[in-house]
Design a protein around this motif. Structure first.
Motif, PDB file in Angstrom:
ATOM      1  N   HIS A 102      31.753  46.073  50.432  1.00  0.00           N
ATOM      2  CA  HIS A 102      31.229  45.314  49.296  1.00  0.00           C
ATOM      3  C   HIS A 102      32.084  45.553  48.051  1.00  0.00           C
ATOM      4  N   ILE A 103      32.499  46.847  47.854  1.00  0.00           N
ATOM      5  CA  ILE A 103      33.335  47.169  46.693  1.00  0.00           C
ATOM      6  C   ILE A 103      34.682  46.455  46.799  1.00  0.00           C
ATOM      7  N   TYR A 105      35.306  43.718  48.325  1.00  0.00           N
ATOM      8  CA  TYR A 105      35.057  42.296  48.064  1.00  0.00           C
ATOM      9  C   TYR A 105      34.938  42.033  46.563  1.00  0.00           C
ATOM     10  N   VAL A 106      34.166  42.938  45.888  1.00  0.00           N
ATOM     11  CA  VAL A 106      33.988  42.772  44.442  1.00  0.00           C
ATOM     12  C   VAL A 106      35.329  42.971  43.715  1.00  0.00           C
ATOM     13  N   THR A 108      38.313  42.435  44.848  1.00  0.00           N
ATOM     14  CA  THR A 108      39.127  41.230  45.048  1.00  0.00           C
ATOM     15  C   THR A 108      38.705  40.136  44.086  1.00  0.00           C
ATOM     16  N   LYS A 109      37.407  39.976  43.951  1.00  0.00           N
ATOM     17  CA  LYS A 109      36.895  38.963  43.022  1.00  0.00           C
ATOM     18  C   LYS A 109      37.307  39.287  41.590  1.00  0.00           C
ATOM     19  N   VAL A 110      37.194  40.609  41.237  1.00  0.00           N
ATOM     20  CA  VAL A 110      37.545  41.012  39.874  1.00  0.00           C
ATOM     21  C   VAL A 110      39.036  40.769  39.602  1.00  0.00           C
TER      22      VAL A 110
END
Length: 698
Positions: A102-103, A105-106, A108-110
């Motif tokens: 999850h981190i 993924y986050v 990557t989004k950030v």
């Protein structure tokens, strides 16, 4: 005694325990005690105590079983807890993996969002920066610098950044429309640049390294950065050259500045290289020029010494400077600096070296000949001299007048040492100052000068004088000074060889010896000297030997001993052999003594054939030959001794009984000789015809 577990704690001794139990029991002690010994009571006490021990054992056993049961129960409980913890850990690990995914993924989004924000923010920042620069540009356009950044001295760093960017922009603007504003920006640019250089200079004088580093970083983007470096280099040298040793001062200065340069400038190797270049092109070049120009025309010897010393110290200084960071090719850089300083002097070095060596060598030789009150004679040369040499070698005739040298050899070890010393210094300078490609040629030219003055003008001249002083073979009471010349020449060659083996390459040393040996051939002069020696022996024999020596009038009253002529010849020969040994060494001694010995034997052989011998005279002749044979032993040459052994055997033919003559001729020493030679010796006997001895050779 109460039975408790404490009684059985370690260290436990069963015998001591029984003794203590018996001692505490009434009647259990020894018979000599206060109470009589009662074995029954003691037995009863032992049985009771055994029962107590059994009860104690059962009690302890029950306790052990209880503890084991408790331990098993707790082990099972602990195993259950471990299993529960493992299951919990597995669950936590699964949750951690899910959280990590999850981190990621986050994150990557950030990152994607950050890229998007940067894509939006960068043009915005550029726009803001452009707007800010346009605002400042308008102030220059209006001619009124209202912004605090241009009027506050404390914001000079920010102002420098702005004006540097405006200066770059102004260069892209057309000159006809923006000439005035471009001039104002350029003026402000140069004004700020000047202020920064002044600030850097002031900080350097105060020793504020941090402030110097800040100002240098700002000036790095200005055109005046090179001027900043020049100012720094100039101020570094202020007060650095207070002593007379410019090379030592330079080394100390560079060592001190090297550390500071790394703290101040972002490109310390460039600054350090520029500092060293400035020192070489100004301080060192001026020092070298001053030292060399004042002696170049007035004192050539001091000029060469100064040139060698300055070049040596400069190269040594360059070697020290290589420990600093001067860029990738610092050795080539330093070599070019040295070449720029000394190139004009090195181009003419070898000619000046040869001129000085030629003049100095000639002066040393002339001073020596002047001290001897000797006017040097010109030596012959060319084809005529060679022809004279050939005639002299073939005929042994003296061509030219004999010169009386009064025992002077005209050779001086002091002169040789001075010449070799000067040449050694020349070779040292040549090795240091010559270009590697020219070094062999230059060294050889110096070597030729040494050969010219030492070998030709001194040694060869002395040999020529000594050769002229050799008396003729028929001279009486001749003094053979030529052997003294040979002795001194031999000593000089040893000194010559040692000096050059110590200070010159072995190849050059070998060449020197070979060339000199080729030029200084001893054959002809020594042959004449040997002829003179043999002539002296012949003169002694001619004047001292009498015919009656070998045909005495009263043969019954004759002492069997060598003749007076023989004694004098042997004394003369021993003295000459000793002179030859002192004059030469090595194989030369054996060669000369072999030649002298052969000539000595030939002289005695021919001399003995001039007389006729009686029986007693033959005995005297044998005595003479025996004495000659003793002298031959001094030669230490096997051939010479063998010749005189044979001559001694021939003299036996003068005294042997006629009947035994044939047997003696067939002896070991005479069997290989020519029968005509044997016959000639037998014919010397006075009884040759009377005893008809010739029939033995028919």
């Amino acid at each position: 005694m109460a039975t408790t577990p404490q009684l059985f704690e370690e260290p436990f001794d069963a015998d001591e325990y029984i003794e203590r139990l018996a001692w505490r029991t009434p009647g259990g002690g020894s018979k000599g005690g206060a109470e009589a010994f009662d074995p029954k009571r003691l037995l009863e006490e032992f049985e009771n105590h055994i029962e107590e021990l059994k009860q104690l054992d059962e009690k302890i056993q029950r306790r052990v079983e209880k503890l084991e049961h408790q331990c098993h129960r707790e082990a099972k409980e602990f195993a259950h807890k471990v299993q529960d913890l493992q299951r919990s850990n597995q669950v936590a690990f699964q949750h951690f993996q899910e959280l990590d995914e999850h981190i990621s993924y986050v994150a990557t989004k950030v990152c994607h969002l950050g890229d998007q924000l940067e894509g939006v923010n960068t043009p915005r920042q550029r726009a803001v920066e452009a707007q800010r620069l346009m605002t400042y540009f308008n102030e220059f356009l209006d001619g009124d610098l209202r912004s605090d950044v241009f009027n506050n001295p404390e914001k000079i760093k920010e102002a420098a950044d702005i004006i540097q960017k405006l200066h770059l922009i102004a260069q892209e603007l057309p000159f006809d429309r923006f000439a005035d504003v471009k001039a104002k920006i350029a003026s402000k640019y140069h004004d700020l640049e000047r202020q920064l250089v002044q600030e850097f200079t002031a900080a350097q004088r105060r020793g504020e390294i941090g402030r110097m580093r800040e100002v240098a970083a700002v000036l790095l983007h200005f055109k005046g950065y090179a001027h900043c470096v020049d100012v720094y280099i100039k101020q570094c040298q202020e007060g650095a050259y207070m002593r007379s040793d410019v090379f030592e001062d330079t080394a100390l200065l560079c060592q001190r500045v090297n550390k500071q340069v790394g703290e101040v400038f972002q490109n310390p190797e460039t600054v350090m290289a520029k500092l060293i270049q400035n020192i070489f092109e100004n301080k060192l070049q001026a020092h070298v020029k001053e030292k060399l120009d004042e002696t170049r025309r007035s004192d050539i010897e001091q000029y060469l010494k100064n040139l060698y010393d300055l070049y040596t110290r400069t190269t040594a200084l360059a070697a020290k400077l290589t420990e600093f960071n001067l860029g990738s090719d610092k050795h080539t850089f330093l070599s070019k600096l040295i070449k720029n300083i000394f190139s004009t002097y090195l181009e003419s070095y070898i000619e000046m070296e040869k001129d000085y060596l030629r003049t100095r060598s000639a002066m040393i030789l002339q001073r020596y000949y002047d001290s001897k009150n000797h006017q040097k004679r010109p030596l012959g040369g060319g084809s005529i001299q060679e022809l004279k040499e050939r005639i002299r070698q073939r005929t042994n005739l003296p061509l030219g007048p004999s010169i009386d040298t009064h025992g002077e050899t005209f050779l001086s070890q002091e002169v040789v040492v001075n010449l070799l010393q000067e040449t050694r210094h020349a070779f040292e300078r040549c090795n240091r100052l010559s270009d590697p490609s020219d070094l062999p040629k230059n060294a050889f030219s110096i070597f030729l000068l040494l050969v010219e003055h030492l070998c030709v003008d001194h040694i060869d001249y002395a040999l020529e004088i000594g050769l002229s002083a050799i008396p003729s073979a028929d001279a009486k009471n001749a003094n053979l000074y030529f052997l003294d010349v040979v002795q001194q020449a031999n000593t000089i060659f040893h000194l010559f060889d040692k000096q050059f083996n110590d200070h010159l390459m072995p190849l050059i040393s070998e060449c020197i010896i070979l060339v000199c040996e080729g030029w200084l051939s001893w054959c002809c002069p020594l042959c004449r000297t040997l002829n003179c020696m043999v002539g002296q022996m012949k003169h002694i024999l001619a004047t001292e030997q009498k015919k009656t020596d070998f045909r005495p009038e009263d043969e019954n009253n004759v002492m069997i001993q060598c003749t007076a002529a023989c004694s004098k010849v042997c004394v003369y020969v021993s003295r000459q052999v000793e002179r030859v040994r002192k004059s030469m060494d090595g194989k030369n001694v054996d060669t000369v003594l072999t030649e002298l010995g052969v000539r000595f034997h030939r002289l005695i052989h021919e001399h003995l054939q001039q007389y006729s011998y009686s029986s007693m005279g033959g005995m005297l002749a044998i005595c003479d030959v025996a004495e000659y044979r003793k002298s031959a032993k001094d030669f230490r040459v096997p051939l010479v001794l063998q010749l005189f052994d044979t001559l001694h055997a021939l003299c036996n033919l003068l005294v042997v009984a006629p009947d035994n003559l044939k047997q003696v001729c067939s002896g070991e020493q005479l069997t290989n000789l020519d029968r005509n030679l044997l016959h000639a010796f037998v014919q010397l006997r006075v009884d040759y015809r009377q005893a008809r001895l010739g029939r033995h050779f028919s």
